[in-house]
Design a protein around this motif. Structure first.
Motif, short mmCIF file in Angstrom:
data_model
loop_
_atom_site.label_atom_id
_atom_site.label_comp_id
_atom_site.label_asym_id
_atom_site.label_seq_id
_atom_site.Cartn_x
_atom_site.Cartn_y
_atom_site.Cartn_z
N MET A 1 0.82 -1.19 0.00
CA MET A 1 0.00 0.00 0.00
C MET A 1 0.87 1.25 0.00
SD MET A 1 -3.26 -0.87 2.41
CE MET A 1 -4.31 0.38 1.71
N ALA A 2 2.05 1.17 -0.53
CA ALA A 2 2.94 2.32 -0.58
C ALA A 2 2.23 3.50 -1.23
CB ALA A 2 4.20 1.96 -1.36
N GLY A 3 2.35 4.65 -0.60
CA GLY A 3 1.71 5.85 -1.12
C GLY A 3 0.27 6.02 -0.68
N ASN A 4 -0.32 5.01 -0.11
CA ASN A 4 -1.69 5.08 0.37
C ASN A 4 -1.71 5.25 1.89
OD1 ASN A 4 -2.71 4.61 -2.22
ND2 ASN A 4 -2.77 2.41 -1.91
N ILE A 5 -2.78 5.82 2.39
CA ILE A 5 -2.95 5.92 3.83
C ILE A 5 -3.37 4.55 4.35
CG2 ILE A 5 -4.34 6.94 5.66
CD1 ILE A 5 -4.50 9.46 3.96
N VAL A 22 -10.35 -3.95 4.23
CA VAL A 22 -8.97 -3.91 3.74
C VAL A 22 -8.20 -5.11 4.28
CG1 VAL A 22 -8.86 -1.39 3.50
CG2 VAL A 22 -8.23 -2.45 5.67
N LYS A 23 -7.09 -5.43 3.63
CA LYS A 23 -6.26 -6.53 4.10
C LYS A 23 -4.95 -6.05 4.72
CE LYS A 23 -7.90 -10.45 1.52
NZ LYS A 23 -7.41 -11.71 1.00
N GLU A 24 -4.63 -4.76 4.58
CA GLU A 24 -3.45 -4.16 5.19
C GLU A 24 -3.91 -2.98 6.04
OE1 GLU A 24 -0.06 -3.51 2.47
OE2 GLU A 24 -1.38 -4.40 0.96
N PHE A 25 -3.49 -2.95 7.30
CA PHE A 25 -3.99 -1.94 8.22
C PHE A 25 -3.14 -1.90 9.48
CE2 PHE A 25 -5.85 -5.97 9.18
CZ PHE A 25 -5.92 -6.03 10.56
N ASN A 26 -3.43 -0.97 10.35
CA ASN A 26 -2.79 -0.88 11.66
C ASN A 26 -3.83 -1.16 12.74
OD1 ASN A 26 0.04 -0.08 11.50
ND2 ASN A 26 -0.74 1.71 10.42
N CYS A 27 -3.45 -2.01 13.69
CA CYS A 27 -4.27 -2.22 14.87
C CYS A 27 -3.62 -1.43 15.99
CB CYS A 27 -4.33 -3.70 15.26
SG CYS A 27 -5.26 -3.99 16.79
N MET A 28 -4.43 -0.69 16.72
CA MET A 28 -3.91 0.09 17.83
C MET A 28 -4.50 -0.34 19.18
SD MET A 28 -5.74 3.67 16.73
CE MET A 28 -5.43 4.58 18.23
N GLY A 29 -5.14 -1.49 19.21
CA GLY A 29 -5.74 -1.97 20.45
C GLY A 29 -7.03 -1.25 20.72
N ALA A 30 -6.96 -0.24 21.55
CA ALA A 30 -8.08 0.65 21.83
C ALA A 30 -7.55 2.07 21.65
CB ALA A 30 -8.60 0.44 23.25
N ARG A 31 -8.40 3.03 21.76
CA ARG A 31 -7.93 4.41 21.62
C ARG A 31 -7.17 4.84 22.87
NH1 ARG A 31 -12.35 3.90 18.52
NH2 ARG A 31 -12.44 4.98 16.53
N ASP A 32 -6.30 5.81 22.68
CA ASP A 32 -5.48 6.38 23.75
C ASP A 32 -6.36 6.74 24.95
OD1 ASP A 32 -3.04 7.43 24.76
OD2 ASP A 32 -3.69 9.45 24.21
N ASP A 42 -0.86 -7.43 7.83
CA ASP A 42 -1.10 -7.71 6.42
C ASP A 42 -1.64 -9.13 6.30
OD1 ASP A 42 -1.04 -8.20 3.67
OD2 ASP A 42 1.00 -7.45 3.40
N MET A 43 -2.88 -9.28 5.84
CA MET A 43 -3.50 -10.59 5.70
C MET A 43 -2.92 -11.40 4.54
SD MET A 43 -7.51 -9.90 6.33
CE MET A 43 -8.07 -8.81 7.61
N GLY A 44 -2.29 -10.72 3.58
CA GLY A 44 -1.78 -11.43 2.41
C GLY A 44 -2.92 -12.10 1.67
N THR A 45 -2.80 -13.40 1.40
CA THR A 45 -3.84 -14.14 0.69
C THR A 45 -4.93 -14.68 1.62
OG1 THR A 45 -2.55 -16.18 0.77
CG2 THR A 45 -2.27 -14.79 -1.18
N TYR A 58 -9.35 -9.98 13.08
CA TYR A 58 -9.79 -9.12 11.98
C TYR A 58 -10.15 -10.01 10.81
CZ TYR A 58 -8.16 -5.03 14.49
OH TYR A 58 -7.99 -4.05 15.42
N VAL A 59 -11.34 -9.79 10.25
CA VAL A 59 -11.83 -10.60 9.14
C VAL A 59 -12.12 -9.68 7.95
CG1 VAL A 59 -13.64 -12.18 8.38
CG2 VAL A 59 -12.82 -12.27 10.74
N TYR A 60 -11.55 -10.03 6.80
CA TYR A 60 -11.77 -9.25 5.58
C TYR A 60 -13.17 -9.51 5.04
CZ TYR A 60 -11.43 -7.68 0.77
OH TYR A 60 -11.66 -7.07 -0.43
N ASP A 61 -13.89 -8.44 4.72
CA ASP A 61 -15.22 -8.52 4.13
C ASP A 61 -15.21 -7.64 2.88
OD1 ASP A 61 -17.89 -8.24 3.37
OD2 ASP A 61 -18.63 -8.11 5.44
#
Length: 84
Positions: A1-5, A22-32, A42-45, A58-61
């Motif tokens: 996802m280079a170049g994408n947020i 999405v299949k690529e993302f950041n998990c932050m647990g809970a909010r600050d 990254d879920m990959g395939t 996390y499940v891709y839909d």
């Protein structure tokens, strides 16, 4: 996802499973102040992944967009340097 947020997701509700569009993302647990290190996943395939910090599944839909989640409140719009 280079170049994408990379979307951030948080599990403030403490649910076992979060569906995302999405299949690529950041998990932050809970909010600050209850977050954990913001970890890139990254879920990959595969169509699911478990966060190694908070054990959220996390499940891709494909019917969800990149800024959507179930539960709806899991997407974080103001994470670490991201504009709302």
């Amino acid at each position: 996802m280079a170049g994408n947020i990379i979307p951030h997701f948080a599990n403030d509700e403490g649910v076992e499973r979060i569906s995302i569009g999405v299949k690529e993302f950041n998990c932050m647990g809970a909010r600050d102040p209850y977050d954990h290190p913001h970890v890139y996943l990254d879920m990959g395939t595969d169509n699911e992944i478990i966060c190694p910090y908070c054990s959220t599944l996390y499940v891709y839909d494909a019917q969800l967009g990149p800024e959507e989640s179930v539960p709806a409140g899991a997407i974080v719009h103001e994470a670490a340097g991201r504009a709302a």
